[in-house]
Design a protein around this motif. Structure first.
Motif, mmCIF file in Angstrom:
data_model
loop_
_atom_site.group_PDB
_atom_site.id
_atom_site.type_symbol
_atom_site.label_atom_id
_atom_site.label_comp_id
_atom_site.label_asym_id
_atom_site.label_seq_id
_atom_site.Cartn_x
_atom_site.Cartn_y
_atom_site.Cartn_z
ATOM 1 N N ILE A 111 -30.708 -90.828 5.407
ATOM 2 C CA ILE A 111 -30.792 -92.086 4.657
ATOM 3 C C ILE A 111 -29.466 -92.441 3.980
ATOM 4 N N LEU A 112 -28.617 -91.434 3.722
ATOM 5 C CA LEU A 112 -27.323 -91.707 3.105
ATOM 6 C C LEU A 112 -26.265 -92.125 4.126
ATOM 7 N N ALA A 113 -26.530 -91.891 5.406
ATOM 8 C CA ALA A 113 -25.560 -92.236 6.449
ATOM 9 C C ALA A 113 -25.194 -93.717 6.409
ATOM 10 N N ALA A 114 -26.158 -94.562 6.120
ATOM 11 C CA ALA A 114 -25.919 -96.008 6.100
ATOM 12 C C ALA A 114 -25.080 -96.459 4.908
ATOM 13 N N THR A 115 -24.933 -95.603 3.882
ATOM 14 C CA THR A 115 -24.200 -95.993 2.682
ATOM 15 C C THR A 115 -22.692 -95.818 2.828
#
Length: 195
Positions: free
Chosen positions: A156-160
């Motif tokens: 979920i942090l990859a997109a940030t």
């Protein structure tokens, strides 16, 4: 059951204290002076009133927000994600890490009925989206649940666009951060790798 047995029974409900240790503690309290006993009883009675989770990171604190979150000398661009509030104290004792913290409040564990929505993941994303964070260090315990949670957070942090790292090996598999020695913990921070 007499008062001494009841007290020993209460102590045996605490983690890491068996029946024999609980009895020894209860007997030592029976022999203690009254001033110590009254101070100890007052500390126990007011513990939950005085210590609360920080509204920003979730660590245990008397002042909200906590001293770590309000310390301007700490690296505001790095957040270390841990499972429980006591993990913050363990990592702080290593004196190796100088960034901020985020307490999840557990790990993803479908068998125990704990999913991502039961953890403080949304709040972590809000902190990351503010734009000042460049790295998130995932310091969940090296267990199946800890690894599952780490992989979920990485996804979920990859997109940030923030760098996501995990503590390096050195922590025993199946162990808890709370019981890691300072040297092992310090080496784990120095040797962290991208997820």
């Amino acid at each position: 059951m007499n008062a001494l047995e009841e007290l020993a029974e209460s102590f045996s409900r605490l983690p890491g204290i068996g029946k024999k240790s609980a009895t020894r503690i209860a007997i030592s309290l029976l022999k203690a002076d009254n001033v110590f006993l009254h101070t100890f009883a007052q500390q126990l009675a007011t513990l939950q009133d005085k210590i609360k989770p920080c509204s920003i990171c979730g660590a245990y604190t008397e002042a909200d927000p906590c001293g770590i979150c309000t310390n301007s000398t700490r690296d505001q661009s790095v957040i270390c994600v841990v499972e429980q509030p006591q993990d913050v104290q363990t990592i702080e004792a290593s004196r190796e890490y100088h960034g901020l913290f985020h307490v999840l409040g557990g790990v993803i564990s479908p068998l125990d009925g704990v999913g991502p929505d039961d953890l403080s993941i949304r709040k972590l994303l809000e902190r990351v989206h503010k734009g000042t964070v460049s790295e998130v260090i995932i310091a969940t315990n090296p267990t199946i649940e800890g690894d599952t949670t780490a992989l979920y957070l990485q996804r979920i942090l990859a997109a940030t666009g923030v760098k996501v790292t995990r503590l390096a090996s050195g922590l025993p598999v199946g162990g808890d951060l709370e019981y890691a020695d300072k040297l092992t913990l310090a080496r784990s921070f120095r040797g962290r790798t991208p997820l």
